[in-house]
Design a protein around this motif. Sequence first.
Motif, PDB file in Angstrom:
ATOM      1  N   ASP A  71       0.795  -1.211  -0.666  1.00 38.28           N
ATOM      2  CA  ASP A  71      -0.075   0.402  -0.202  1.00 38.28           C
ATOM      3  C   ASP A  71       0.320   1.253   0.022  1.00 38.28           C
ATOM      4  OD1 ASP A  71      -1.062   0.949   3.563  1.00 38.28           O
ATOM      5  OD2 ASP A  71       0.595  -0.622   3.171  1.00 38.28           O
ATOM      6  N   ASN A  72       0.238   2.274  -0.257  1.00 39.63           N
ATOM      7  CA  ASN A  72       0.601   3.722  -0.464  1.00 39.63           C
ATOM      8  C   ASN A  72       2.110   3.669  -0.824  1.00 39.63           C
ATOM      9  OD1 ASN A  72       0.018   5.892   1.917  1.00 39.63           O
ATOM     10  ND2 ASN A  72      -0.280   3.479   2.973  1.00 39.63           N
ATOM     11  N   ASN A  73       1.481   3.262  -2.165  1.00 34.93           N
ATOM     12  CA  ASN A  73       2.600   4.022  -3.269  1.00 34.93           C
ATOM     13  C   ASN A  73       2.004   4.562  -4.995  1.00 34.93           C
ATOM     14  OD1 ASN A  73       5.506   2.610  -3.030  1.00 34.93           O
ATOM     15  ND2 ASN A  73       4.384   0.908  -2.475  1.00 34.93           N
ATOM     16  N   PRO A  74       2.391   5.067  -5.380  1.00 35.26           N
ATOM     17  CA  PRO A  74       1.126   5.297  -6.381  1.00 35.26           C
ATOM     18  C   PRO A  74       1.043   4.889  -7.707  1.00 35.26           C
ATOM     19  CG  PRO A  74       3.765   6.162  -6.968  1.00 35.26           C
ATOM     20  CD  PRO A  74       3.578   5.367  -5.611  1.00 35.26           C
ATOM     21  N   TRP A  75       0.770   3.375  -7.605  1.00 31.33           N
ATOM     22  CA  TRP A  75       0.871   3.103  -8.654  1.00 31.33           C
ATOM     23  C   TRP A  75      -0.417   3.206  -9.457  1.00 31.33           C
ATOM     24  CZ3 TRP A  75       3.359  -1.039  -7.583  1.00 31.33           C
ATOM     25  CH2 TRP A  75       3.699  -2.029  -6.535  1.00 31.33           C
ATOM     26  N   ASN A  76       0.339   3.019 -10.970  1.00 32.19           N
ATOM     27  CA  ASN A  76       0.007   3.274 -12.367  1.00 32.19           C
ATOM     28  C   ASN A  76      -0.461   2.033 -12.702  1.00 32.19           C
ATOM     29  OD1 ASN A  76      -0.816   4.526 -14.441  1.00 32.19           O
ATOM     30  ND2 ASN A  76       1.569   4.814 -15.095  1.00 32.19           N
ATOM     31  N   CYS A  77      -1.668   1.801 -13.046  1.00 30.02           N
ATOM     32  CA  CYS A  77      -2.639   0.846 -13.796  1.00 30.02           C
ATOM     33  C   CYS A  77      -1.959   0.888 -15.457  1.00 30.02           C
ATOM     34  CB  CYS A  77      -3.899   0.187 -13.170  1.00 30.02           C
ATOM     35  SG  CYS A  77      -3.704   0.009 -11.384  1.00 30.02           S
ATOM     36  N   GLU A  78      -2.185   1.565 -16.473  1.00 25.29           N
ATOM     37  CA  GLU A  78      -1.805   1.739 -17.089  1.00 25.29           C
ATOM     38  C   GLU A  78      -0.235   1.923 -17.657  1.00 25.29           C
ATOM     39  OE1 GLU A  78      -3.620   5.301 -18.965  1.00 25.29           O
ATOM     40  OE2 GLU A  78      -5.639   4.626 -17.592  1.00 25.29           O
ATOM     41  N   HIS A  79       0.450   1.075 -16.800  1.00 29.55           N
ATOM     42  CA  HIS A  79       2.147   1.223 -17.226  1.00 29.55           C
ATOM     43  C   HIS A  79       1.962   0.201 -17.927  1.00 29.55           C
ATOM     44  CE1 HIS A  79       5.886   1.105 -16.924  1.00 29.55           C
ATOM     45  NE2 HIS A  79       6.764   1.858 -15.844  1.00 29.55           N
ATOM     46  N   PRO A  80       3.027   0.261 -19.232  1.00 26.35           N
ATOM     47  CA  PRO A  80       3.482  -0.967 -19.403  1.00 26.35           C
ATOM     48  C   PRO A  80       3.654  -1.967 -18.966  1.00 26.35           C
ATOM     49  CG  PRO A  80       5.076   0.696 -20.175  1.00 26.35           C
ATOM     50  CD  PRO A  80       4.039   1.141 -19.402  1.00 26.35           C
ATOM     51  N   GLY A  81       4.662  -1.609 -18.244  1.00 30.09           N
ATOM     52  CA  GLY A  81       5.679  -2.791 -17.098  1.00 30.09           C
ATOM     53  C   GLY A  81       4.972  -4.232 -16.752  1.00 30.09           C
ATOM     54  N   TRP A  82       3.421  -3.370 -16.451  1.00 28.48           N
ATOM     55  CA  TRP A  82       2.306  -4.636 -15.706  1.00 28.48           C
ATOM     56  C   TRP A  82       1.564  -4.751 -16.338  1.00 28.48           C
ATOM     57  CZ3 TRP A  82       1.151  -4.313  -9.867  1.00 28.48           C
ATOM     58  CH2 TRP A  82       0.916  -2.467  -9.919  1.00 28.48           C
ATOM     59  N   VAL A  83       0.868  -3.777 -17.201  1.00 30.67           N
ATOM     60  CA  VAL A  83      -0.675  -3.478 -17.699  1.00 30.67           C
ATOM     61  C   VAL A  83      -1.185  -5.003 -18.259  1.00 30.67           C
ATOM     62  CG1 VAL A  83      -0.302  -3.068 -19.847  1.00 30.67           C
ATOM     63  CG2 VAL A  83      -1.993  -2.529 -19.113  1.00 30.67           C
ATOM     64  N   GLN A  84      -0.349  -5.761 -18.651  1.00 32.05           N
ATOM     65  CA  GLN A  84      -1.517  -7.229 -19.229  1.00 32.05           C
ATOM     66  C   GLN A  84      -0.680  -8.378 -18.712  1.00 32.05           C
ATOM     67  OE1 GLN A  84       2.008  -5.880 -19.734  1.00 32.05           O
ATOM     68  NE2 GLN A  84       3.796  -7.247 -20.178  1.00 32.05           N
ATOM     69  N   HIS A  85      -0.181  -7.781 -17.000  1.00 32.67           N
ATOM     70  CA  HIS A  85      -0.801  -9.209 -16.166  1.00 32.67           C
ATOM     71  C   HIS A  85      -1.798  -8.507 -15.416  1.00 32.67           C
ATOM     72  CE1 HIS A  85       3.468 -10.323 -17.411  1.00 32.67           C
ATOM     73  NE2 HIS A  85       3.256  -9.012 -17.346  1.00 32.67           N
ATOM     74  N   LEU A  86      -2.174  -7.282 -14.546  1.00 34.02           N
ATOM     75  CA  LEU A  86      -3.142  -7.156 -14.050  1.00 34.02           C
ATOM     76  C   LEU A  86      -5.075  -7.452 -14.493  1.00 34.02           C
ATOM     77  CD1 LEU A  86      -3.360  -3.349 -14.010  1.00 34.02           C
ATOM     78  CD2 LEU A  86      -2.052  -5.147 -12.420  1.00 34.02           C
ATOM     79  N   THR A  87      -5.193  -8.670 -13.200  1.00 34.83           N
ATOM     80  CA  THR A  87      -6.530  -9.390 -12.543  1.00 34.83           C
ATOM     81  C   THR A  87      -7.420  -8.274 -12.182  1.00 34.83           C
ATOM     82  OG1 THR A  87      -5.523 -10.740 -10.612  1.00 34.83           O
ATOM     83  CG2 THR A  87      -5.097 -11.623 -13.272  1.00 34.83           C
ATOM     84  N   THR A  88      -8.628  -9.162 -12.460  1.00 33.50           N
ATOM     85  CA  THR A  88      -9.757  -8.222 -11.089  1.00 33.50           C
ATOM     86  C   THR A  88      -8.845  -7.617  -9.719  1.00 33.50           C
ATOM     87  OG1 THR A  88     -11.207  -9.540 -12.868  1.00 33.50           O
ATOM     88  CG2 THR A  88     -12.309  -8.175 -10.662  1.00 33.50           C
ATOM     89  N   ILE A  89      -8.013  -9.312  -9.147  1.00 36.41           N
ATOM     90  CA  ILE A  89      -7.668  -8.676  -8.001  1.00 36.41           C
ATOM     91  C   ILE A  89      -6.714  -7.876  -8.098  1.00 36.41           C
ATOM     92  CG2 ILE A  89      -6.496 -10.414  -5.954  1.00 36.41           C
ATOM     93  CD1 ILE A  89      -8.447 -12.548  -6.815  1.00 36.41           C
ATOM     94  N   PHE A  90      -6.104  -7.797  -9.035  1.00 39.12           N
ATOM     95  CA  PHE A  90      -4.581  -6.890  -8.282  1.00 39.12           C
ATOM     96  C   PHE A  90      -5.286  -5.390  -9.112  1.00 39.12           C
ATOM     97  CE2 PHE A  90      -2.174 -10.488 -10.459  1.00 39.12           C
ATOM     98  CZ  PHE A  90      -1.182 -11.382  -9.284  1.00 39.12           C
ATOM     99  N   ILE A  91      -6.842  -4.929  -9.683  1.00 40.47           N
ATOM    100  CA  ILE A  91      -6.859  -4.662 -10.390  1.00 40.47           C
ATOM    101  C   ILE A  91      -7.654  -3.398  -8.642  1.00 40.47           C
ATOM    102  CG2 ILE A  91      -8.474  -3.082 -10.687  1.00 40.47           C
ATOM    103  CD1 ILE A  91      -7.597  -4.097 -13.641  1.00 40.47           C
ATOM    104  N   ASP A  92      -8.108  -5.032  -7.909  1.00 34.25           N
ATOM    105  CA  ASP A  92      -9.219  -3.765  -6.819  1.00 34.25           C
ATOM    106  C   ASP A  92      -7.753  -4.044  -5.887  1.00 34.25           C
ATOM    107  OD1 ASP A  92     -10.714  -3.292  -4.805  1.00 34.25           O
ATOM    108  OD2 ASP A  92     -10.513  -5.720  -4.241  1.00 34.25           O
ATOM    109  N   ALA A  93      -6.534  -4.149  -5.835  1.00 33.12           N
ATOM    110  CA  ALA A  93      -5.461  -4.127  -4.229  1.00 33.12           C
ATOM    111  C   ALA A  93      -4.935  -2.848  -5.055  1.00 33.12           C
ATOM    112  CB  ALA A  93      -5.714  -5.173  -4.750  1.00 33.12           C
ATOM    113  N   PHE A  94      -4.273  -2.504  -6.280  1.00 30.90           N
ATOM    114  CA  PHE A  94      -3.499  -1.900  -6.890  1.00 30.90           C
ATOM    115  C   PHE A  94      -3.867  -0.984  -6.776  1.00 30.90           C
ATOM    116  CE2 PHE A  94      -0.416  -5.337  -6.811  1.00 30.90           C
ATOM    117  CZ  PHE A  94       0.466  -5.208  -6.640  1.00 30.90           C
ATOM    118  N   CYS A  95      -5.469  -0.400  -7.708  1.00 24.06           N
ATOM    119  CA  CYS A  95      -6.284   0.526  -8.325  1.00 24.06           C
ATOM    120  C   CYS A  95      -6.525   1.193  -7.471  1.00 24.06           C
ATOM    121  CB  CYS A  95      -6.237   0.463  -9.686  1.00 24.06           C
ATOM    122  SG  CYS A  95      -5.623  -0.861 -10.503  1.00 24.06           S
TER     123      CYS A  95
END
Length: 226
Positions: free
Chosen positions: A112-136
Amino acid sequence: MFTNFKNLQNLYLQNTRTNRIEAEAFSVINNLNKLYLTNNYLEKISSNIFPVYNALHTLDLSHNLLNDLSEFDISMFPSIVFLNISHNRLEYLPENIMNKLKEENKFYLIADNNPWNCEHPGWVQHLTTIFIDAFCTNNNYDSRKVEEKMEKLSTGYLVYKDDTGIWSVCSAKCAFNHCLIWMFGAVWFGIILGNTCKIKRLLFTEPTRYEDKAIQCGKYKNISLT
């Protein structure tokens, strides 16, 4: 510095204003189990500061200035269970950490408490629903409660507090396993429900007596029975 402390197991370097750790800094501490580098000025962390064969269980990097974990190869730490990267400047997680979350039987990530960028090309293809809920989302949690629960859980977890107050989120592997259990149970429930009448006859119908069979055969053959 650590030449005379090769058997050191727990090391706390907190609030030391450290901003850089040189390669192989901990290479002689093969038995290092827990390392706390919290409340410093680290911008990067590399896996080459540890021995190739290590027993690291806990690594706490919280409250630093980390903006990149690409040099930290978590596959070099087969024994690691707890990784705290909260309160840093991270925008994305490298693929190797994502894979560990999905596949490892027991691994806890505090993020927690990081400026997560869910559109970052380094991991956008790996994001699942659970990860989106946690990081976004902007959910937070109390890491002390997480540490209390560590030994009670048994699969890879992202740990954070959501709107319902839950302190841990099951990984993709765990969610998939739960789906299989529900699907398997539903199939068997359908089979049982569809054969209710047959099961009822098997369980509650009184078996035909030998004398009844003889009577029936006599009727079909026009045999008179006395």
